[in-house]
Scaffold this motif. Sequence first.
Motif, PDB file in Angstrom:
ATOM      1  N   LEU A 159       0.864  -1.178   0.000  1.00  0.00           N
ATOM      2  CA  LEU A 159       0.000   0.000   0.000  1.00  0.00           C
ATOM      3  C   LEU A 159       0.899   1.227   0.000  1.00  0.00           C
ATOM      4  O   LEU A 159       1.645   1.448   0.935  1.00  0.00           O
ATOM      5  CB  LEU A 159      -0.908   0.001   1.229  1.00  0.00           C
ATOM      6  N   LYS A 160       0.840   1.984  -1.074  1.00  0.00           N
ATOM      7  CA  LYS A 160       1.615   3.220  -1.150  1.00  0.00           C
ATOM      8  C   LYS A 160       0.750   4.347  -0.607  1.00  0.00           C
ATOM      9  O   LYS A 160      -0.425   4.454  -0.950  1.00  0.00           O
ATOM     10  CB  LYS A 160       2.021   3.502  -2.591  1.00  0.00           C
ATOM     11  N   LEU A 161       1.335   5.149   0.242  1.00  0.00           N
ATOM     12  CA  LEU A 161       0.593   6.225   0.884  1.00  0.00           C
ATOM     13  C   LEU A 161       1.110   7.581   0.448  1.00  0.00           C
ATOM     14  O   LEU A 161       2.298   7.745   0.194  1.00  0.00           O
ATOM     15  CB  LEU A 161       0.711   6.107   2.413  1.00  0.00           C
ATOM     16  N   LYS A 162       0.230   8.535   0.407  1.00  0.00           N
ATOM     17  CA  LYS A 162       0.571   9.926   0.125  1.00  0.00           C
ATOM     18  C   LYS A 162       0.683  10.634   1.472  1.00  0.00           C
ATOM     19  O   LYS A 162      -0.248  10.604   2.268  1.00  0.00           O
ATOM     20  CB  LYS A 162      -0.525  10.559  -0.729  1.00  0.00           C
ATOM     21  N   VAL A 163       1.827  11.237   1.741  1.00  0.00           N
ATOM     22  CA  VAL A 163       2.065  11.949   2.995  1.00  0.00           C
ATOM     23  C   VAL A 163       2.372  13.400   2.635  1.00  0.00           C
ATOM     24  O   VAL A 163       3.243  13.673   1.819  1.00  0.00           O
ATOM     25  CB  VAL A 163       3.245  11.334   3.782  1.00  0.00           C
ATOM     26  N   TYR A 164       1.635  14.329   3.251  1.00  0.00           N
ATOM     27  CA  TYR A 164       1.830  15.736   2.927  1.00  0.00           C
ATOM     28  C   TYR A 164       1.421  16.615   4.109  1.00  0.00           C
ATOM     29  O   TYR A 164       0.754  16.162   5.036  1.00  0.00           O
ATOM     30  CB  TYR A 164       1.047  16.127   1.673  1.00  0.00           C
ATOM     31  N   GLN A 165       1.852  17.848   4.039  1.00  0.00           N
ATOM     32  CA  GLN A 165       1.487  18.822   5.057  1.00  0.00           C
ATOM     33  C   GLN A 165       0.743  19.961   4.367  1.00  0.00           C
ATOM     34  O   GLN A 165       1.183  20.480   3.341  1.00  0.00           O
ATOM     35  CB  GLN A 165       2.726  19.358   5.768  1.00  0.00           C
ATOM     36  N   GLU A 166      -0.394  20.329   4.951  1.00  0.00           N
ATOM     37  CA  GLU A 166      -1.221  21.386   4.368  1.00  0.00           C
ATOM     38  C   GLU A 166      -1.738  22.279   5.492  1.00  0.00           C
ATOM     39  O   GLU A 166      -2.374  21.786   6.429  1.00  0.00           O
ATOM     40  CB  GLU A 166      -2.380  20.743   3.603  1.00  0.00           C
ATOM     41  N   ASN A 167      -1.423  23.558   5.413  1.00  0.00           N
ATOM     42  CA  ASN A 167      -1.849  24.519   6.437  1.00  0.00           C
ATOM     43  C   ASN A 167      -1.445  24.087   7.849  1.00  0.00           C
ATOM     44  O   ASN A 167      -2.212  24.213   8.805  1.00  0.00           O
ATOM     45  CB  ASN A 167      -3.358  24.756   6.380  1.00  0.00           C
ATOM     46  N   GLY A 168      -0.246  23.518   7.962  1.00  0.00           N
ATOM     47  CA  GLY A 168       0.284  23.111   9.254  1.00  0.00           C
ATOM     48  C   GLY A 168      -0.243  21.791   9.778  1.00  0.00           C
ATOM     49  O   GLY A 168       0.058  21.407  10.902  1.00  0.00           O
ATOM     50  N   VAL A 169      -1.024  21.080   8.982  1.00  0.00           N
ATOM     51  CA  VAL A 169      -1.575  19.782   9.382  1.00  0.00           C
ATOM     52  C   VAL A 169      -0.975  18.697   8.496  1.00  0.00           C
ATOM     53  O   VAL A 169      -0.953  18.825   7.276  1.00  0.00           O
ATOM     54  CB  VAL A 169      -3.120  19.774   9.243  1.00  0.00           C
ATOM     55  N   TRP A 170      -0.468  17.635   9.144  1.00  0.00           N
ATOM     56  CA  TRP A 170       0.067  16.491   8.407  1.00  0.00           C
ATOM     57  C   TRP A 170      -1.074  15.564   8.024  1.00  0.00           C
ATOM     58  O   TRP A 170      -2.002  15.353   8.811  1.00  0.00           O
ATOM     59  CB  TRP A 170       1.068  15.720   9.254  1.00  0.00           C
ATOM     60  N   CYS A 171      -1.012  15.020   6.824  1.00  0.00           N
ATOM     61  CA  CYS A 171      -2.030  14.075   6.359  1.00  0.00           C
ATOM     62  C   CYS A 171      -1.366  12.869   5.713  1.00  0.00           C
ATOM     63  O   CYS A 171      -0.318  12.984   5.077  1.00  0.00           O
ATOM     64  CB  CYS A 171      -2.965  14.731   5.347  1.00  0.00           C
ATOM     65  N   VAL A 172      -1.988  11.731   5.899  1.00  0.00           N
ATOM     66  CA  VAL A 172      -1.582  10.470   5.280  1.00  0.00           C
ATOM     67  C   VAL A 172      -2.833   9.912   4.624  1.00  0.00           C
ATOM     68  O   VAL A 172      -3.887   9.835   5.258  1.00  0.00           O
ATOM     69  CB  VAL A 172      -1.059   9.468   6.338  1.00  0.00           C
ATOM     70  N   VAL A 181      -8.026   8.435   5.098  1.00  0.00           N
ATOM     71  CA  VAL A 181      -7.169   9.585   5.373  1.00  0.00           C
ATOM     72  C   VAL A 181      -6.975   9.692   6.877  1.00  0.00           C
ATOM     73  O   VAL A 181      -7.886   9.436   7.646  1.00  0.00           O
ATOM     74  CB  VAL A 181      -7.806  10.896   4.849  1.00  0.00           C
ATOM     75  N   GLY A 182      -5.765  10.077   7.260  1.00  0.00           N
ATOM     76  CA  GLY A 182      -5.490  10.370   8.663  1.00  0.00           C
ATOM     77  C   GLY A 182      -4.763  11.695   8.744  1.00  0.00           C
ATOM     78  O   GLY A 182      -3.912  11.999   7.902  1.00  0.00           O
ATOM     79  N   CYS A 183      -5.087  12.516   9.720  1.00  0.00           N
ATOM     80  CA  CYS A 183      -4.467  13.831   9.853  1.00  0.00           C
ATOM     81  C   CYS A 183      -4.105  14.093  11.306  1.00  0.00           C
ATOM     82  O   CYS A 183      -4.699  13.531  12.221  1.00  0.00           O
ATOM     83  CB  CYS A 183      -5.397  14.927   9.363  1.00  0.00           C
ATOM     84  N   GLY A 184      -3.115  14.978  11.509  1.00  0.00           N
ATOM     85  CA  GLY A 184      -2.727  15.348  12.857  1.00  0.00           C
ATOM     86  C   GLY A 184      -1.730  16.487  12.859  1.00  0.00           C
ATOM     87  O   GLY A 184      -1.225  16.895  11.808  1.00  0.00           O
ATOM     88  N   LYS A 185      -1.436  16.983  14.057  1.00  0.00           N
ATOM     89  CA  LYS A 185      -0.477  18.083  14.200  1.00  0.00           C
ATOM     90  C   LYS A 185       0.940  17.639  13.875  1.00  0.00           C
ATOM     91  O   LYS A 185       1.763  18.452  13.471  1.00  0.00           O
ATOM     92  CB  LYS A 185      -0.519  18.633  15.620  1.00  0.00           C
ATOM     93  N   THR A 186       1.223  16.349  14.089  1.00  0.00           N
ATOM     94  CA  THR A 186       2.540  15.796  13.763  1.00  0.00           C
ATOM     95  C   THR A 186       2.352  14.649  12.782  1.00  0.00           C
ATOM     96  O   THR A 186       1.232  14.116  12.626  1.00  0.00           O
ATOM     97  CB  THR A 186       3.254  15.257  15.026  1.00  0.00           C
ATOM     98  N   ILE A 187       3.436  14.249  12.161  1.00  0.00           N
ATOM     99  CA  ILE A 187       3.350  13.128  11.221  1.00  0.00           C
ATOM    100  C   ILE A 187       2.979  11.843  11.962  1.00  0.00           C
ATOM    101  O   ILE A 187       2.229  11.017  11.452  1.00  0.00           O
ATOM    102  CB  ILE A 187       4.650  12.996  10.405  1.00  0.00           C
ATOM    103  N   ALA A 188       3.451  11.701  13.200  1.00  0.00           N
ATOM    104  CA  ALA A 188       3.105  10.522  14.004  1.00  0.00           C
ATOM    105  C   ALA A 188       1.603  10.486  14.296  1.00  0.00           C
ATOM    106  O   ALA A 188       0.975   9.425  14.211  1.00  0.00           O
ATOM    107  CB  ALA A 188       3.908  10.510  15.298  1.00  0.00           C
TER     108      ALA A 188
END
Length: 74
Positions: free
Chosen positions: A4-17, A25-32
């Motif tokens: 499973l290839k995932l897209k990881v990016y940061q948008e407006n200070g929020v990390w998303c996977v 989709v998963g989002c948070g203040k940190t990549i973890a």
Amino acid sequence: MPMLKLKVYQENGVWCVEDPAGNVVGCGKTIAEAFKDFGENLEAAIETYVEDNNIDKFHISGIALRYALFDWLG
């Protein structure tokens, strides 16, 4: 084993996977936090769309997600 290839990016200070199709989709203040949220959302999707065999109640997008999850899980 399928990968499973995932897209990881940061948008407006929020990390998303997210998965390539954007189904999970998963989002948070940190990549973890984003990966943790993604894992929780993936688990919920599996419980909802894979473990329940009554596909008549799913919207077509839910059925598509069900088959995508089956592909990911091998």
